[in-house]
Design an enzyme around this catalytic site. Structure first.
Site, PDB file in Angstrom:
ATOM      1  N   ARG A  40     -12.556  -9.224   6.860  1.00 48.18           N
ATOM      2  CA  ARG A  40     -11.986 -10.571   6.729  1.00 48.18           C
ATOM      3  C   ARG A  40     -10.504 -10.594   7.101  1.00 48.18           C
ATOM      4  O   ARG A  40     -10.045 -11.493   7.816  1.00 48.18           O
ATOM      5  CB  ARG A  40     -12.153 -11.072   5.287  1.00 48.18           C
TER       6      ARG A  40
ATOM      7  N   ARG B 198      -4.564   1.080   3.158  1.00 48.91           N
ATOM      8  CA  ARG B 198      -4.396   1.989   2.035  1.00 48.91           C
ATOM      9  C   ARG B 198      -3.641   3.214   2.505  1.00 48.91           C
ATOM     10  O   ARG B 198      -3.791   3.635   3.662  1.00 48.91           O
ATOM     11  CB  ARG B 198      -5.758   2.466   1.495  1.00 48.91           C
TER      12      ARG B 198
ATOM     13  N   GLU C 153       1.355   6.808  -3.190  1.00 48.20           N
ATOM     14  CA  GLU C 153       2.312   5.807  -3.676  1.00 48.20           C
ATOM     15  C   GLU C 153       2.249   5.669  -5.202  1.00 48.20           C
ATOM     16  O   GLU C 153       1.205   5.935  -5.787  1.00 48.20           O
ATOM     17  CB  GLU C 153       2.044   4.444  -2.997  1.00 48.20           C
TER      18      GLU C 153
ATOM     19  N   HIS D  88       3.899  -2.165  -1.180  1.00 42.71           N
ATOM     20  CA  HIS D  88       2.537  -2.660  -1.424  1.00 42.71           C
ATOM     21  C   HIS D  88       2.546  -4.109  -1.935  1.00 42.71           C
ATOM     22  O   HIS D  88       2.099  -4.392  -3.059  1.00 42.71           O
ATOM     23  CB  HIS D  88       1.797  -1.742  -2.407  1.00 42.71           C
ATOM     24  N   ILE D  89       3.084  -4.996  -1.079  1.00 39.32           N
ATOM     25  CA  ILE D  89       3.228  -6.403  -1.495  1.00 39.32           C
ATOM     26  C   ILE D  89       2.491  -7.377  -0.564  1.00 39.32           C
ATOM     27  O   ILE D  89       2.778  -8.575  -0.576  1.00 39.32           O
ATOM     28  CB  ILE D  89       4.721  -6.815  -1.582  1.00 39.32           C
TER      29      ILE D  89
HETATM   30  C1  8YV Z   1      -3.173  -5.383  -4.606  1.00 37.36           C
HETATM   31  C2  8YV Z   1      -4.519  -4.658  -2.557  1.00 37.36           C
HETATM   32  O1  8YV Z   1      -1.884  -5.851  -4.749  1.00 37.36           O
HETATM   33  O2  8YV Z   1      -6.238  -6.214  -2.962  1.00 37.36           O
HETATM   34  C3  8YV Z   1      -5.941  -5.086  -2.589  1.00 37.36           C
HETATM   35  O3  8YV Z   1      -6.795  -4.264  -2.214  1.00 37.36           O
HETATM   36  O4  8YV Z   1      -4.204  -3.652  -2.035  1.00 37.36           O
HETATM   37  C4  8YV Z   1      -3.456  -5.505  -3.155  1.00 37.36           C
HETATM   38  O5  8YV Z   1      -3.730  -6.846  -2.891  1.00 37.36           O
HETATM   39  C5  8YV Z   1      -3.234  -4.044  -5.280  1.00 37.36           C
HETATM   40  O6  8YV Z   1      -4.352  -3.296  -4.959  1.00 37.36           O
HETATM   41  C6  8YV Z   1      -3.197  -4.253  -6.783  1.00 37.36           C
HETATM   42  O7  8YV Z   1      -4.406  -4.237  -7.406  1.00 37.36           O
END
Ligand code: 8YV
Length: 330
Positions: A156, A239, A268, A286-287
Site C-alpha cells: 500500500r 525497517r 534503533e 522513525h517518524i
Molecule cells: C510506527 C511503523 O511509528 O507502522 C509501522 O510499521 O513503523 C511506524 O508507523 C512504529 O512502528 C511504532 O509502533
C-alpha cells in the site's frame, strides 16, 4: 469482572480512557521501555496487550503468559510479533494498516527529496555559519521531476509513493516486489515491474518500503549498492536491517551513491556511528507515520482491535484488522 489489559507504551490518554470502559487497564504513562523479564511480569493475568513496534512478543513471552488472547500492535509493521508462535497458541495478532498509508508515503517522498536536493546537508552548513557567498555548483543535487523512481516493496505505501512520483512529479516508476501487481493497479500507479538488479541499476531514486523478515535481512548491502548509479539516492522508510547500514555508510563516504534518507536503522534507536559521520545522509528518528491525526488513527484502530477481539464494542468478535484470522474461527 472486566478483563485486564496492558498498554505497554505511553499513548494518547483518550485512547487509554476508551480501553478503561471495557477493561482493567495497566498503562505506562512514564513510557518505560520494558525489557523481556519486565514485559513478562507486566503481562501476568492480562488477556490482551496494546503494543508498539518496540514490544517483542515471542514464544518465551507467550509461554510465560498462557492466558494472553490478543496482541494489538499500533503499527502496520509487525516484525516484533512471532505470528506463527501466536497462532500456534491461539493468540490473535492485529496491526494498523491503511490509516497511515498516505502520511507515510508523504514522508518517504519528503525524505527522498531532502536527500536528492541536499536539504539537511545545506542547512547544517548554513547553521555552522559557513555561508559567505553564492556559487554556481553550491549544493547541486539531482532532479526529482522526470527522474526514474524505483520502489522496492510495492504494498500500500509503495503504491502511494509511486502515485506521487508518477502523477505529481512526472517520474518514470519501476518497482520490484515478491509478485507483480494486478494490471489495473500497475496502470493506476503507472509503474512497471522489473527484476531487483534492473531496479538497482536504473533507479535515480530508490525508495525501500518492503516489510522486514529474516529473508529480507541486508537485502541491500555492498553488492547491491555497487549496482546503483553514482548519482542515485536511497531512502529507507521500511525497517532497520533491510539495509546494511555499515555498507551504506561506506558507499556514501566513497560517493558510490550520491545521498540517502533514512528513517529506520539496524538496532534503533542506536544509529551506526559511521552514518553520523557522513554528510550526504538525512537521518530522522522513525517518524514516517508521525502526524497527530495519523498517530491518533493508529492508536484508535489498535484499541478497536483489542476491544473487539476480547468480545466488546460494536465489532465484538470481529476485530477490524487481524493478522492471523484463523485464530478467530471456532
Ligand atoms: C510506527 C511503523 O511509528 O507502522 C509501522 O510499521 O513503523 C511506524 O508507523 C512504529 O512502528 C511504532 O509502533
Amino acid at each position: 469482572m472486566k478483563p485486564s489489559v496492558l498498554v505497554a507504551r505511553a499513548v494518547f490518554p483518550e485512547v487509554v480512557e476508551r480501553l478503561r470502559q471495557h477493561f482493567e487497564v495497566e498503562d505506562n504513562p512514564a513510557d518505560e521501555v520494558f525489557d523481556k523479564p519486565e514485559l513478562i511480569r507486566r503481562l501476568q493475568g492480562k488477556a490482551g496487550a496494546f503494543t508498539t513496534g518496540s514490544v517483542v512478543i515471542d514464544a518465551e513471552v507467550l509461554d510465560a503468559n498462557p492466558q494472553l488472547k490478543v496482541v494489538a500492535n499500533m503499527a502496520v509493521g509487525y516484525n516484533n510479533f512471532d505470528v506463527p508462535a501466536c497462532t500456534a497458541r491461539g493468540v490473535l495478532c492485529t496491526n494498523t494498516p491503511d490509516v497511515l498509508t498516505e502520511t507515510t508515503a508523504d514522508f518517504g517522498f519528503a525524505l527522498m527529496m531532502a536527500a536528492a536536493r541536499r536539504i539537511s546537508e545545506s542547512e547544517h552548513y548554513l547553521r555552522r555559519g559557513e555561508w559567505h557567498k553564492w556559487f554556481y555548483d553550491q549544493f547541486t543535487g539531482s532532479d526529482i521531476h522526470g527522474a526514474t523512481l524505483g520502489v522496492l516493496g510495492m504494498g500500500r505505501i509503495g503504491q502511494a509513493i509511486a502515485r506521487r512520483g508518477a502523477l505529481g512529479f512526472g517520474m518514470r516508476v519501476i518497482y520490484h516486489n515478491r509478485s507483480c501487481l494486478a494490471p489495473d493497479i500497475e496502470s493506476q500507479c503507472r509503474a512497471t515491474y522489473v527484476d531487483k538488479e534492473r531496479l538497482l541499476r536504473e533507479s535515480d531514486h530508490l525508495v525501500i518500503v518492503m516489510p522486514y523478515s529474516p529473508a529480507a535481512h541486508h537485502a541491500i548491502g555492498a553488492p547491491e549498492l555497487a549496482l546503483m548509479k553514482p548519482t542515485a539516492t536511497l531512502t529507507n522508510i521500511a525497517r532497520g536491517g533491510i539495509v546494511d547500514d555499515a555498507a551504506l555508510a561506506r558507499a556514501l563516504a566513497d560517493k558510490r551513491i550520491a545521498a540517502a534518507g533514512l528513517d529506520v536503522y539496524e538496532g534503533e534507536p542506536a544509529v551506526h556511528p559511521d552514518l553520523l559521520k557522513v554528510p550526504n545522509v538525512v537521518l530522522t528518528p522513525h517518524i514516517a507515520s508521525a502526524t497527530v491525526a495519523t498517530r491518533r488513527a493508529m492508536a484508535d484502530l489498535a484499541a478497536d482491535n483489542l476491544i473487539a477481539a476480547l468480545g466488546f464494542g460494536p465489532n465484538a468478535g470481529k476485530p477490524p484488522t487481524p493478522l492471523n484470522p484463523e485464530v478467530l474461527r471456532p
